[in-house]
Design an enzyme around this catalytic site. Sequence first.
Site, mmCIF file in Angstrom:
data_model
loop_
_atom_site.group_PDB
_atom_site.id
_atom_site.type_symbol
_atom_site.label_atom_id
_atom_site.label_comp_id
_atom_site.label_asym_id
_atom_site.label_seq_id
_atom_site.Cartn_x
_atom_site.Cartn_y
_atom_site.Cartn_z
ATOM 1 N N SER A 161 79.716 85.680 46.449
ATOM 2 C CA SER A 161 79.432 84.990 45.188
ATOM 3 C C SER A 161 78.268 85.689 44.501
ATOM 4 C CB SER A 161 79.074 83.522 45.452
ATOM 5 O OG SER A 161 77.801 83.457 46.071
ATOM 6 N N LYS A 162 77.915 85.189 43.318
ATOM 7 C CA LYS A 162 76.845 85.791 42.509
ATOM 8 C C LYS A 162 75.518 85.915 43.269
ATOM 9 C CE LYS A 162 78.425 86.670 38.276
ATOM 10 N NZ LYS A 162 78.407 88.056 37.783
ATOM 11 N N ARG A 163 75.298 85.018 44.219
ATOM 12 C CA ARG A 163 74.000 85.067 44.913
ATOM 13 C C ARG A 163 73.865 86.330 45.773
ATOM 14 N NH1 ARG A 163 76.828 81.458 47.946
ATOM 15 N NH2 ARG A 163 77.100 81.995 50.143
ATOM 16 N N GLY A 166 74.632 89.240 44.674
ATOM 17 C CA GLY A 166 74.498 90.390 43.762
ATOM 18 C C GLY A 166 75.778 90.546 42.966
#
Length: 465
Positions: free
Chosen positions: A240-242, A244
């Site tokens: 996921s976005k967390r 990167g």
Amino acid sequence: MSDIVTRFAPSPTGYLHIGGARTALFNWLFARGRGGKFLLRIEDTDRGRSTPQATEAILKGLTWLGLDWDGEVVSQFDRRERHAEVAREMLARGHAYKCFSTQDEIEAFREAARAEGRSTLFQSPWRDADPATHPDAPYVIRLKAPRDGETVIEDKVQGTVTFGNDQLDDMVCLRSDGTPTYMLAVVVDDHDMGVTHVIRGDDHLNNAARQTQVYRAMDWAEPVWAHIPLIHGPDGKKLSKRHGAVGLEEYQAMGYPAAGMRNYLTRLGWAHGDAEFFSDAEARAWFDLEGIGRAPARLDFKKLENLCGQHIAATSDAELLPEIEAFLEAAGLPALSQVQKDGLLRGLYCLKERAKTFPELLEKAHFILGNRPFTPDEKAAQALDPVSRGILNELTPQLQNASWSRDKLEEIVASVAGTHGLGLGKIAGPLRAALAGRTISPSVFDMMLVIGREETLARLKDAAA
């Protein structure tokens, strides 16, 4: 010509996820390595969420990654009449039925089932109803799925996967407004496009059971199934976005070369012996479904950078320059002038070693891309103390008429260093600061050869002043 046909079928509801990019790559490698076709279909039936911008991003991402497809891009939405025709054909064959149950009735069924502790899979009262009893009311067309026995999927990655038919409901194929569902559309499209191998994420494994029932209802040949594990972040959790960057276009804008990205994504969840670094030709020749692991692959940025560095070093200068220009555009950075391009082309031989990304390479190319006078950064300024500037002053006249070859330049610099009882390294620091304004750059002799006599002398004069 082989009759293998694979496809990539993304939904245009956002960016091209790196997991989707790897799925496309696996399909492309499998087809291309066997002389088959790789097709592209945009699954844009969800009109509320599908956007032309997302479709454009998918096409751009695949093009950057170097994945060419055969024929025109197919729009699933444009084929909705054909999907509806198949639903009606299943109805005529007795493999589907009209269901008049309303949403309220379905919800009431599920609530009662929950209260009684039985399965909440909806069992329509219309499944075996006499057509004479059909009301003049809106209806959906449902698949008449087998109620007992098992649906077995022979999967090239997951092995034999068995689903109890009592766990699969009579899925809706055509909605009451006449639009097809995704489940039906996928099967019809894959059949009509001649797809022989469905290689996709293992989050679609449950769908395969239901889609198989459509193939059987229509007496169509089933494709070879291969459901590949998803990509997880370094911490083992779903990407996921967390973690990167997850969108493919972000990787281009971060300056990873496409060849390195292809190599890394191919190796992510697939193996050929101990091979880590390989060419496209080797990947096409080696790639097979048997080499795909069952466990989720973990994204490893260090490994990605390492492979990208090897690919930058292995790529010809003439091929590298357009890729660097495309990176600058993707990252929203200023384009190179013709003078900068010419200089970069001359200097790539000494820039591409040990650069893992294009930003790293361009940072090392500051001595080519920057303009006089070069303002030294803090560390470089420390190297240009009065003593060092004096030595550079002595060096300048000796370089004026020297033959401009590496051996001669090394000889002159060593000689000047020697007269001061210094090693070559002691004079290289100030020389580097004068030529690049930085302490990290290619060798001073490479820089002198790339920028030429006139520019070298001008920079030494600037620094000595």
